[in-house]
Design a protein around this motif. Structure first.
Motif, PDB file in Angstrom:
ATOM      1  N   LEU A  36       0.829  -1.209   0.000  1.00  0.00           N
ATOM      2  CA  LEU A  36       0.000   0.000   0.000  1.00  0.00           C
ATOM      3  C   LEU A  36       0.863   1.258   0.000  1.00  0.00           C
ATOM      4  N   PHE A  37       1.972   1.228   0.715  1.00  0.00           N
ATOM      5  CA  PHE A  37       2.901   2.357   0.746  1.00  0.00           C
ATOM      6  C   PHE A  37       3.439   2.604  -0.666  1.00  0.00           C
ATOM      7  N   LYS A  38       3.835   1.529  -1.330  1.00  0.00           N
ATOM      8  CA  LYS A  38       4.365   1.636  -2.687  1.00  0.00           C
ATOM      9  C   LYS A  38       3.311   2.196  -3.650  1.00  0.00           C
ATOM     10  N   LYS A  43      -2.579   6.221   4.041  1.00  0.00           N
ATOM     11  CA  LYS A  43      -3.462   6.030   5.198  1.00  0.00           C
ATOM     12  C   LYS A  43      -3.757   4.538   5.413  1.00  0.00           C
ATOM     13  N   LYS A  44      -4.016   3.830   4.326  1.00  0.00           N
ATOM     14  CA  LYS A  44      -4.268   2.394   4.424  1.00  0.00           C
ATOM     15  C   LYS A  44      -3.002   1.652   4.850  1.00  0.00           C
ATOM     16  N   TYR A  50       0.281  -0.461  11.795  1.00  0.00           N
ATOM     17  CA  TYR A  50      -0.173  -0.473  13.185  1.00  0.00           C
ATOM     18  C   TYR A  50      -0.637  -1.861  13.609  1.00  0.00           C
ATOM     19  N   LYS A  51      -1.369  -2.540  12.731  1.00  0.00           N
ATOM     20  CA  LYS A  51      -1.811  -3.909  13.034  1.00  0.00           C
ATOM     21  C   LYS A  51      -0.612  -4.839  13.191  1.00  0.00           C
ATOM     22  N   MET A  74       3.691  12.496   4.177  1.00  0.00           N
ATOM     23  CA  MET A  74       2.969  12.649   2.912  1.00  0.00           C
ATOM     24  C   MET A  74       1.505  13.039   3.144  1.00  0.00           C
ATOM     25  N   LEU A  75       0.993  12.704   4.318  1.00  0.00           N
ATOM     26  CA  LEU A  75      -0.383  13.080   4.681  1.00  0.00           C
ATOM     27  C   LEU A  75      -0.417  14.436   5.410  1.00  0.00           C
TER      28      LEU A  75
END
Length: 143
Positions: A36-38, A43-44, A50-51, A74-75
């Protein structure tokens, strides 16, 4: 007596199995976060990181802490970005140069904490009491 040894052996096997399962869950969740980062779904990605940390009893690889800091930057959530960058200040091996050149952190450069952060990393690199910790070192959760 033999029963006690067997019970102890069984208990140890259960502990190691549970420990391995936690690591495996951490890796699976962190890999999803990495994907997801890539894809720039920051945010996702943070949710998966965190999980992963929770599944690993508050520990994570420095690489994932760095990606969390980058995601927050980035956010435009500089406070959260600095919390995670701060957990990396005891790492050495050129981290200062890497952070300074990382374009995902550019919006933090005007924050007064930026210079302080770089100085702390630089000073720790010179400090003989700070070990040369690999970028994949496990770090405790700051929260």
């Amino acid at each position: 007596m033999m029963f006690k040894h067997f019970l102890l052996l069984l208990l140890c096997c259960g502990f190691f199995t549970a420990s391995y399962a936690q690591t495996s869950e951490y890796e699976t969740l962190a890999e999803q976060g990495d994907s997801l980062f890539k894809a720039k779904a920051y945010k996702k990605a943070l949710n998966y990181y965190y999980k992963a940390i929770k599944a690993n009893r508050g520990k994570s690889l420095a690489e994932h802490r760095y990606k969390m800091a980058s995601s927050w930057a980035m956010l435009y959530q500089s406070d959260s970005a600095f919390v995670y960058l701060q957990t990396l200040t005891r790492l050495s091996g050129g981290l200062e140069t890497y952070i300074a050149k990382d374009t995902s952190l550019v919006n933090l450069h005007t924050d007064s904490r930026w210079t302080t952060l770089l100085e702390e990393i630089k000073n720790n690199f010179k400090d003989p009491n700070v070990g040369d910790i690999a970028f994949d070192a496990a770090i405790d959760d700051p929260n």
